[in-house]
Design an enzyme around this catalytic site. Structure first.
Site, PDB file in Angstrom:
ATOM      1  CG  ASP A   1      -1.739  -1.222   1.392  1.00 47.06           C
ATOM      2  OD1 ASP A   1      -2.109  -1.810   0.364  1.00 47.06           O
ATOM      3  OD2 ASP A   1      -1.987  -1.618   2.539  1.00 47.06           O
TER       4      ASP A   1
ATOM      5  CG  HIS B   1      -1.074  -1.908  -7.501  1.00 44.87           C
ATOM      6  ND1 HIS B   1      -0.009  -2.267  -8.276  1.00 44.87           N
ATOM      7  CD2 HIS B   1      -0.897  -2.530  -6.312  1.00 44.87           C
ATOM      8  CE1 HIS B   1       0.785  -3.082  -7.599  1.00 44.87           C
ATOM      9  NE2 HIS B   1       0.259  -3.261  -6.406  1.00 44.87           N
TER      10      HIS B   1
END
Ligand code: GDP
Length: 432
Positions: free
Chosen positions: A12, A40
């Site tokens: 992340d 993503h």
């Protein structure tokens, strides 16, 4: 030139944003690892996207997007992401899928769910995307490789897979005939027809591209600390998010990866189980979580609140070392603009000692962060487009991280959008 774009934390970090940005000048973007278990986030002229399987080069029509052999290929997610792009008006991207990649099947997801239920309070916090059952079947050499869809032995390959899974499901979960052989065959025949336009022999394709001097990006998911070999085992993913694995998965020589951009967040987050040194709670965590990312720090794929901590030099230095980082892309720097002073963890106090090295997992539980405090800049930097426009305190923060990690920060991200990105030095952004 080959550039790997990887995370040096728990995931992340903003790899999607950086890959989408750098892909503008690339020829091939390769997704080399993991499966559809993470997302993503990309915000560009087409809108906001959370890509789970497709490489983040799909928004650039000049880019070929390769799903390499080491990816857990979930065909259902693959086709649904292609459909989603179409619905949002993105021109059909050029996609290649390695015929050596293996199929992540619905039964892998079912096994993931049943196993978390069986483990109860000891569960791993899996995203239930079937990743560990897929990789464990890969190492047991029972998965179905995409190329086998075209083999005359497909029926017997599928039969063996079915038999093995059914024995396992009966023993572990008391379920008879979890995989129906006729249903599996129908599923595979359907895929055989639908996948054929995308297939390629990835190692030959990639080595030819290297000879032709193409600009290639290798994109991983998650981050170093979730690496199966060197991460916080057992709270890791079941594959390797390290740049080195990019070479294995794409079938290319390791020495061809000249540049490794390690994506690093200006603070630390973790989603799922496992130790997080210096984890914040209460209002400090809530405020940072609310301000972080593009919509707060919540899992891009799962929506789970991310666990929060201040920037951690110990884990990041280790994460960058594992990646072989040649430069850092520092993301989410804008998020810290509300603070008067910013704690940065520079070492750990653990086992009666102060250490700058990242300890074994069992020692992390009791490790305490040792902080240094840097001045905040107390303003909004999300509109800065040049390094010189950043306030001195923000530059000091960047230099401090650089000194601590020993890797130059060449890209600074000051917002989630593609254009909120600053180049510094002669990093890859300027070279591409
Ligand atoms: P990835 O899996 O590494 O691509 O990262 P995620 O997409 O899971 O999470 C990154 C989060 O940070 C997303 O919400 C992005 O939109 C956001 N993001 C990326 N760079 C920046 C930045 O510089 N500033 C802010 N505020 N958000 C960012």
């Amino acid at each position: 030139m080959i550039t790997a774009i990887t995370g040096s934390g728990f995931g992340d970090e903003g790899k999607g944003k950086i890959t989408d940005f750098l892909a503008e000048k690339a020829d091939i973007a390769v997704r080399f690892q993991g499966g559809a278990n993470a997302g993503h986030t990309i915000i560009n002229d087409f809108g906001r996207f959370v890509l789970r399987l497709l490489p983040s080069g799909v928004f650039h029509h000049n880019v070929e997007n390769m799903i390499a052999s080491g990816v857990a290929f979930d065909a259902d997610i693959f086709f649904s992401e292609l459909e989603m792009l179409k619905e949002k008006g993105v021109k059909a991207p050029k996609i290649l899928v390695s015929s050596r990649a293996q199929l992540l099947l619905p039964v892998h997801k079912l096994q993931d769910k049943l196993e978390e239920e069986r483990l109860g309070k000891n569960k791993f916090g899996s995203t239930l995307s079937g990743i560990w059952p897929f990789y464990s079947d890969k190492f047991a050499r029972r998965n179905i490789q995409i190329s086998e869809l075209y083999s005359e032995n497909l029926k017997s390959i599928a039969g063996r897979f079915c038999e093995d899974k059914n024995i396992c499901f009966k023993a572990f979960y008391g379920i008879e005939n979890a995989v129906s052989y006729p249903d599996l065959l129908n599923y595979l025949y359907d895929l055989k027809a639908r996948l054929s336009p995308y297939l390629c022999d990835c190692p030959y394709y990639m080595n030819e591209a290297i000879k032709e001097g193409k600009e290639i990006l290798l994109e991983s998911q998650l981050g170093s600390l979730r690496d199966i070999e060197n991460g916080i085992y057992p709270y890791v993913t079941s594959s390797s998010p390290l740049a080195g694995f990019g070479s294995v998965s794409a079938g290319i020589p390791p020495y061809e990866i000249q540049s490794v951009v390690s994506v690093v967040k200006a603070y630390n987050t973790s989603v799922g189980e496992g130790p997080l040194v210096g984890e914040l709670f209460g209002s400090a965590a809530d405020t940072l979580r609310r301000r972080g990312g593009d919509q707060g720090e919540f899992g891009a794929n799962t929506g789970r609140p991310r666990r929060m901590a201040w920037f951690d030099c110990v884990s990041t230095r280790y994460g960058c070392m594992l990646q072989g980082a040649t430069e850092i892309a520092l993301t989410n720097l804008d998020v810290l603009g509300y603070l008067d002073r910013i704690p940065v963890c520079v070492s750990y106090h653990t086992n009666g000692k102060i250490t700058k090295n990242f300890p074994q997992t069992y020692l992390l539980r009791d490790a305490q962060p040792v902080y240094e405090y840097l001045n905040g800049w107390h303003c909004d930097i999300s509109g800065c487009s040049q390094y010189n426009e950043l306030p001195e305190a923000a530059k000091d923060y960047i230099r401090f991280i650089e000194d601590q990690i020993g890797v130059p920060v060449s890209i600074i991200s000051v917002g989630p959008k593609r254009n909120q990105t600053i180049f510094r030095h002669s990093g890859v952004g300027n070279k591409l």
